[in-house]
Scaffold this motif. Sequence first.
Motif, mmCIF file in Angstrom:
data_model
loop_
_atom_site.group_PDB
_atom_site.id
_atom_site.type_symbol
_atom_site.label_atom_id
_atom_site.label_comp_id
_atom_site.label_asym_id
_atom_site.label_seq_id
_atom_site.Cartn_x
_atom_site.Cartn_y
_atom_site.Cartn_z
ATOM 1 N N ASN A 56 0.858 -1.182 0.000
ATOM 2 C CA ASN A 56 0.000 0.000 0.000
ATOM 3 C C ASN A 56 0.894 1.232 0.000
ATOM 4 O O ASN A 56 1.521 1.541 1.009
ATOM 5 C CB ASN A 56 -0.907 -0.009 1.235
ATOM 6 C CG ASN A 56 -1.830 1.178 1.280
ATOM 7 O OD1 ASN A 56 -1.670 2.155 0.550
ATOM 8 N ND2 ASN A 56 -2.817 1.119 2.156
ATOM 9 N N PRO A 57 0.943 1.956 -1.123
ATOM 10 C CA PRO A 57 1.831 3.113 -1.189
ATOM 11 C C PRO A 57 1.444 4.241 -0.236
ATOM 12 O O PRO A 57 2.258 5.100 0.070
ATOM 13 C CB PRO A 57 1.749 3.562 -2.645
ATOM 14 C CG PRO A 57 0.508 2.962 -3.183
ATOM 15 C CD PRO A 57 0.236 1.728 -2.383
ATOM 16 N N LEU A 58 0.222 4.239 0.263
ATOM 17 C CA LEU A 58 -0.187 5.298 1.181
ATOM 18 C C LEU A 58 0.377 5.091 2.582
ATOM 19 O O LEU A 58 0.502 6.040 3.347
ATOM 20 C CB LEU A 58 -1.716 5.394 1.231
ATOM 21 C CG LEU A 58 -2.372 5.747 -0.106
ATOM 22 C CD1 LEU A 58 -3.879 5.758 0.032
ATOM 23 C CD2 LEU A 58 -1.864 7.087 -0.620
ATOM 24 N N SER A 59 0.737 3.862 2.919
ATOM 25 C CA SER A 59 1.307 3.600 4.241
ATOM 26 C C SER A 59 2.834 3.533 4.213
ATOM 27 O O SER A 59 3.460 3.385 5.256
ATOM 28 C CB SER A 59 0.753 2.285 4.804
ATOM 29 O OG SER A 59 1.202 1.193 4.032
ATOM 30 N N THR A 60 3.427 3.654 3.041
ATOM 31 C CA THR A 60 4.885 3.571 2.922
ATOM 32 C C THR A 60 5.566 4.719 3.647
ATOM 33 O O THR A 60 5.177 5.873 3.520
ATOM 34 C CB THR A 60 5.298 3.587 1.431
ATOM 35 O OG1 THR A 60 4.782 2.427 0.813
ATOM 36 C CG2 THR A 60 6.804 3.621 1.270
ATOM 37 N N GLN A 61 6.588 4.384 4.415
ATOM 38 C CA GLN A 61 7.426 5.380 5.061
ATOM 39 C C GLN A 61 8.721 5.452 4.249
ATOM 40 O O GLN A 61 9.549 4.545 4.296
ATOM 41 C CB GLN A 61 7.694 4.975 6.513
ATOM 42 C CG GLN A 61 6.438 4.947 7.352
ATOM 43 C CD GLN A 61 6.646 4.364 8.740
ATOM 44 O OE1 GLN A 61 7.700 3.827 9.053
ATOM 45 N NE2 GLN A 61 5.630 4.472 9.565
ATOM 46 N N ASP A 62 8.871 6.514 3.464
ATOM 47 C CA ASP A 62 9.999 6.640 2.539
ATOM 48 C C ASP A 62 11.355 6.526 3.234
ATOM 49 O O ASP A 62 12.278 5.918 2.697
ATOM 50 C CB ASP A 62 9.928 7.961 1.780
ATOM 51 C CG ASP A 62 8.841 7.971 0.725
ATOM 52 O OD1 ASP A 62 8.442 6.881 0.263
ATOM 53 O OD2 ASP A 62 8.383 9.069 0.363
ATOM 54 N N GLU A 63 11.483 7.107 4.425
ATOM 55 C CA GLU A 63 12.762 7.053 5.126
ATOM 56 C C GLU A 63 13.108 5.621 5.530
ATOM 57 O O GLU A 63 14.274 5.231 5.538
ATOM 58 C CB GLU A 63 12.775 7.984 6.344
ATOM 59 C CG GLU A 63 11.803 7.615 7.452
ATOM 60 C CD GLU A 63 10.348 8.028 7.217
ATOM 61 O OE1 GLU A 63 9.535 7.748 8.110
ATOM 62 O OE2 GLU A 63 10.015 8.607 6.171
ATOM 63 N N VAL A 64 12.107 4.816 5.812
ATOM 64 C CA VAL A 64 12.328 3.410 6.159
ATOM 65 C C VAL A 64 12.774 2.638 4.921
ATOM 66 O O VAL A 64 13.736 1.869 4.964
ATOM 67 C CB VAL A 64 11.056 2.787 6.773
ATOM 68 C CG1 VAL A 64 11.199 1.280 6.926
ATOM 69 C CG2 VAL A 64 10.743 3.443 8.114
ATOM 70 N N ALA A 65 12.086 2.865 3.795
ATOM 71 C CA ALA A 65 12.451 2.182 2.543
ATOM 72 C C ALA A 65 13.884 2.532 2.145
ATOM 73 O O ALA A 65 14.662 1.652 1.754
ATOM 74 C CB ALA A 65 11.477 2.566 1.433
ATOM 75 N N ALA A 66 14.239 3.792 2.264
ATOM 76 C CA ALA A 66 15.600 4.218 1.910
ATOM 77 C C ALA A 66 16.640 3.588 2.837
ATOM 78 O O ALA A 66 17.702 3.148 2.379
ATOM 79 C CB ALA A 66 15.694 5.742 1.961
#
Length: 78
Positions: free
Chosen positions: A33-43
């Motif tokens: 779900n792209p709305l729950s994605t935390q970009d800093e976590v993915a990076a």
Amino acid sequence: MRVSACLHVTSETANLAITLRDGGADVVLCASNPLSTQDEVAASLLKDYNIPTYAIKGRGQRHLLRAHHRGFSTTPRT
């Protein structure tokens, strides 16, 4: 063992991915779900833990499908 996971990319699932990796699994993560994605976590998963992560907050359906394809077709790093 290779684990490809399609989950919410949050700090909780990051801890799961790191634990699996530390246990010897080859882990790839993509967003469910792209709305729950935390970009800093993915990076951080990619940069700090070398876990391929295909997720960007707020991206549309087309991006999500491409991320799933990449996540489930990534060549293991063995």
